[in-house]
Design a protein around this motif. Sequence first.
Motif, PDB file in Angstrom:
ATOM      1  N   UNK A  20     -51.271  60.123  39.526  1.00 55.02           N
ATOM      2  CA  UNK A  20     -52.738  60.543  40.791  1.00 55.02           C
ATOM      3  C   UNK A  20     -52.001  60.734  41.518  1.00 55.02           C
ATOM      4  N   UNK A  21     -52.602  61.515  42.567  1.00 51.23           N
ATOM      5  CA  UNK A  21     -52.344  61.536  44.051  1.00 51.23           C
ATOM      6  C   UNK A  21     -53.233  61.431  45.110  1.00 51.23           C
ATOM      7  N   UNK A  22     -53.582  59.613  45.459  1.00 52.11           N
ATOM      8  CA  UNK A  22     -55.107  59.783  45.949  1.00 52.11           C
ATOM      9  C   UNK A  22     -55.261  60.187  47.160  1.00 52.11           C
ATOM     10  N   UNK A  23     -56.052  60.892  47.861  1.00 46.52           N
ATOM     11  CA  UNK A  23     -56.289  61.083  49.111  1.00 46.52           C
ATOM     12  C   UNK A  23     -56.989  59.696  49.845  1.00 46.52           C
ATOM     13  N   UNK A  24     -57.733  58.788  49.556  1.00 48.27           N
ATOM     14  CA  UNK A  24     -57.816  57.709  50.216  1.00 48.27           C
ATOM     15  C   UNK A  24     -59.091  56.671  48.893  1.00 48.27           C
ATOM     16  N   UNK A  25     -59.213  55.709  49.712  1.00 47.80           N
ATOM     17  CA  UNK A  25     -59.525  54.964  49.092  1.00 47.80           C
ATOM     18  C   UNK A  25     -60.359  54.380  47.872  1.00 47.80           C
ATOM     19  N   UNK A  26     -61.432  56.219  48.204  1.00 43.85           N
ATOM     20  CA  UNK A  26     -62.035  55.277  46.631  1.00 43.85           C
ATOM     21  C   UNK A  26     -61.354  56.098  45.815  1.00 43.85           C
ATOM     22  N   UNK A  27     -60.667  56.665  45.780  1.00 41.15           N
ATOM     23  CA  UNK A  27     -60.033  57.934  44.718  1.00 41.15           C
ATOM     24  C   UNK A  27     -59.127  56.477  43.760  1.00 41.15           C
ATOM     25  N   UNK A  28     -58.669  55.205  44.579  1.00 41.44           N
ATOM     26  CA  UNK A  28     -57.898  54.222  44.126  1.00 41.44           C
ATOM     27  C   UNK A  28     -58.103  53.768  43.381  1.00 41.44           C
ATOM     28  N   UNK A  29     -59.939  53.246  43.583  1.00 43.56           N
ATOM     29  CA  UNK A  29     -60.672  52.736  43.085  1.00 43.56           C
ATOM     30  C   UNK A  29     -61.285  53.123  41.891  1.00 43.56           C
ATOM     31  N   UNK A  30     -61.245  53.877  42.171  1.00 50.96           N
ATOM     32  CA  UNK A  30     -62.128  54.757  40.691  1.00 50.96           C
ATOM     33  C   UNK A  30     -61.041  54.878  39.698  1.00 50.96           C
ATOM     34  N   UNK A  31     -59.349  54.701  39.846  1.00 53.69           N
ATOM     35  CA  UNK A  31     -58.282  55.004  39.662  1.00 53.69           C
ATOM     36  C   UNK A  31     -58.383  53.615  38.733  1.00 53.69           C
ATOM     37  N   UNK A  32     -58.758  52.672  39.607  1.00 53.52           N
ATOM     38  CA  UNK A  32     -58.905  51.071  39.370  1.00 53.52           C
ATOM     39  C   UNK A  32     -59.259  50.665  38.188  1.00 53.52           C
ATOM     40  N   UNK A  44     -52.421  53.935  21.608  1.00 52.23           N
ATOM     41  CA  UNK A  44     -53.356  55.154  22.752  1.00 52.23           C
ATOM     42  C   UNK A  44     -53.261  56.505  22.055  1.00 52.23           C
ATOM     43  N   UNK A  45     -54.625  57.553  21.791  1.00 51.57           N
ATOM     44  CA  UNK A  45     -54.332  57.680  20.973  1.00 51.57           C
ATOM     45  C   UNK A  45     -54.411  59.535  22.091  1.00 51.57           C
ATOM     46  N   UNK A  46     -54.856  60.354  21.757  1.00 49.47           N
ATOM     47  CA  UNK A  46     -54.130  61.256  22.723  1.00 49.47           C
ATOM     48  C   UNK A  46     -56.025  61.794  22.539  1.00 49.47           C
ATOM     49  N   UNK A  47     -56.895  61.055  22.317  1.00 43.92           N
ATOM     50  CA  UNK A  47     -57.943  60.639  22.901  1.00 43.92           C
ATOM     51  C   UNK A  47     -58.120  60.631  24.417  1.00 43.92           C
ATOM     52  N   UNK A  48     -57.125  59.892  24.642  1.00 43.20           N
ATOM     53  CA  UNK A  48     -56.871  59.587  26.006  1.00 43.20           C
ATOM     54  C   UNK A  48     -57.259  60.313  27.555  1.00 43.20           C
ATOM     55  N   UNK A  49     -56.566  61.758  27.074  1.00 48.24           N
ATOM     56  CA  UNK A  49     -56.804  62.470  28.215  1.00 48.24           C
ATOM     57  C   UNK A  49     -57.785  63.696  27.776  1.00 48.24           C
ATOM     58  N   UNK A  50     -58.582  62.974  26.936  1.00 50.78           N
ATOM     59  CA  UNK A  50     -60.343  63.828  27.479  1.00 50.78           C
ATOM     60  C   UNK A  50     -60.566  62.691  29.043  1.00 50.78           C
ATOM     61  N   UNK A  51     -60.098  61.804  28.224  1.00 51.05           N
ATOM     62  CA  UNK A  51     -60.901  60.542  29.194  1.00 51.05           C
ATOM     63  C   UNK A  51     -60.553  61.024  31.074  1.00 51.05           C
ATOM     64  N   UNK A  57     -61.742  61.016  34.552  1.00 54.93           N
ATOM     65  CA  UNK A  57     -61.166  60.825  36.322  1.00 54.93           C
ATOM     66  C   UNK A  57     -61.565  61.489  36.547  1.00 54.93           C
ATOM     67  N   UNK A  58     -60.469  62.172  36.787  1.00 62.36           N
ATOM     68  CA  UNK A  58     -59.885  63.675  37.152  1.00 62.36           C
ATOM     69  C   UNK A  58     -61.315  64.397  38.459  1.00 62.36           C
ATOM     70  N   UNK A  59     -62.432  64.666  37.345  1.00 57.54           N
ATOM     71  CA  UNK A  59     -63.062  65.292  38.348  1.00 57.54           C
ATOM     72  C   UNK A  59     -63.599  64.189  39.396  1.00 57.54           C
ATOM     73  N   UNK A  60     -63.940  62.803  38.925  1.00 60.34           N
ATOM     74  CA  UNK A  60     -64.298  62.252  40.661  1.00 60.34           C
ATOM     75  C   UNK A  60     -63.464  62.122  40.877  1.00 60.34           C
ATOM     76  N   UNK A  61     -62.287  62.213  41.133  1.00 65.09           N
ATOM     77  CA  UNK A  61     -61.171  62.138  42.374  1.00 65.09           C
ATOM     78  C   UNK A  61     -61.484  63.026  42.716  1.00 65.09           C
ATOM     79  N   UNK A  62     -61.371  62.847  44.274  1.00 67.87           N
ATOM     80  CA  UNK A  62     -60.838  64.405  45.742  1.00 67.87           C
ATOM     81  C   UNK A  62     -59.515  64.304  45.830  1.00 67.87           C
ATOM     82  N   UNK A  63     -58.594  63.644  45.240  1.00 66.62           N
ATOM     83  CA  UNK A  63     -57.505  63.990  45.278  1.00 66.62           C
ATOM     84  C   UNK A  63     -56.808  64.804  43.816  1.00 66.62           C
TER      85      UNK A  63
END
Length: 276
Positions: free
Chosen positions: A45-57, A1-8, A12-18
């Motif tokens: 990740x500190x999710x605010x709701x179940x939608x955040x959890x879904x995005x992470x999974x 896993x390279x450093x480019x994972x942090x770009x991805x 992910x961060x942009x999609x989260x409410x938390x």
Amino acid sequence: MGQDIFYRIEELKKKLHGDLKYDPVTRVIYSTDASVYKEKPLCVVWPRNKEDIKEVLRFAAAERIGVIPRAGGTSLAGQVVGNGIILDVSRYMNRIIEIDTERKTARVEPGVILDHLNIYLKKYGLFFGPETSTANRCNIGGMVGNNACGLHSLIYGSTRDHTIEIKAILSDASEAVFGPVDRETFTRKCGLETLEGRIYRNIRDILSDNKNRETIYNEYPDRKVPRRNTGYALDLLLDSEIFNENSGNKFNFCKLLAGSEGTLAVITEICLNLVP
């Protein structure tokens, strides 16, 4: 896993409410729990709701990264430590949703602190029986994951004994509700063309196999021992009316989820039995 994972991860961060962090300080803080084990996570990740959890999974599945659900972090054996994504529910998912005084139940999110729940319940003359030495900071979600007991476990039993229903997110980001089911409902669940349906069919096949049944009966700890948190509680599922016609117990996957240390699903809501 390279450093480019942090770009991805930034995507992910942009999609989260938390919140999501992967700075060195945060990763070091979350590299341990109350044990001596230490392993630096990829991010927190500190999710605010179940939608955040879904995005992470969904992200974790695509990247083939592990997800470690975490609550109060009071684990003594490194259960919430890992090199994947830490999913900390304690910051935002900590609401007491509903108290039913007639049924003596509480519906809570996994980040509720045990002491906070019992203080809230005091005016109703009720409380949650299992009590841990970390009651002022441990979370209900962690108590379910660990099947926490406490000082008076011989009187009140473990968290498993008081867990009625669990709402959870499965590994494919689908939602499921696990609670007591009769034979008709169990059969219907087995017919679902979803991951939940596959789970019910899988447990049906495992516990219908005579060799498996014999192994469970002979090798699992004595049922008379109330505090036994080793492995998944398949024996309790076997002792249900689905697999034992002489049993008066409803089949309930909560028996398996309690004590599973977050390895089977991510809990979003819990219905608990209360005692006067």
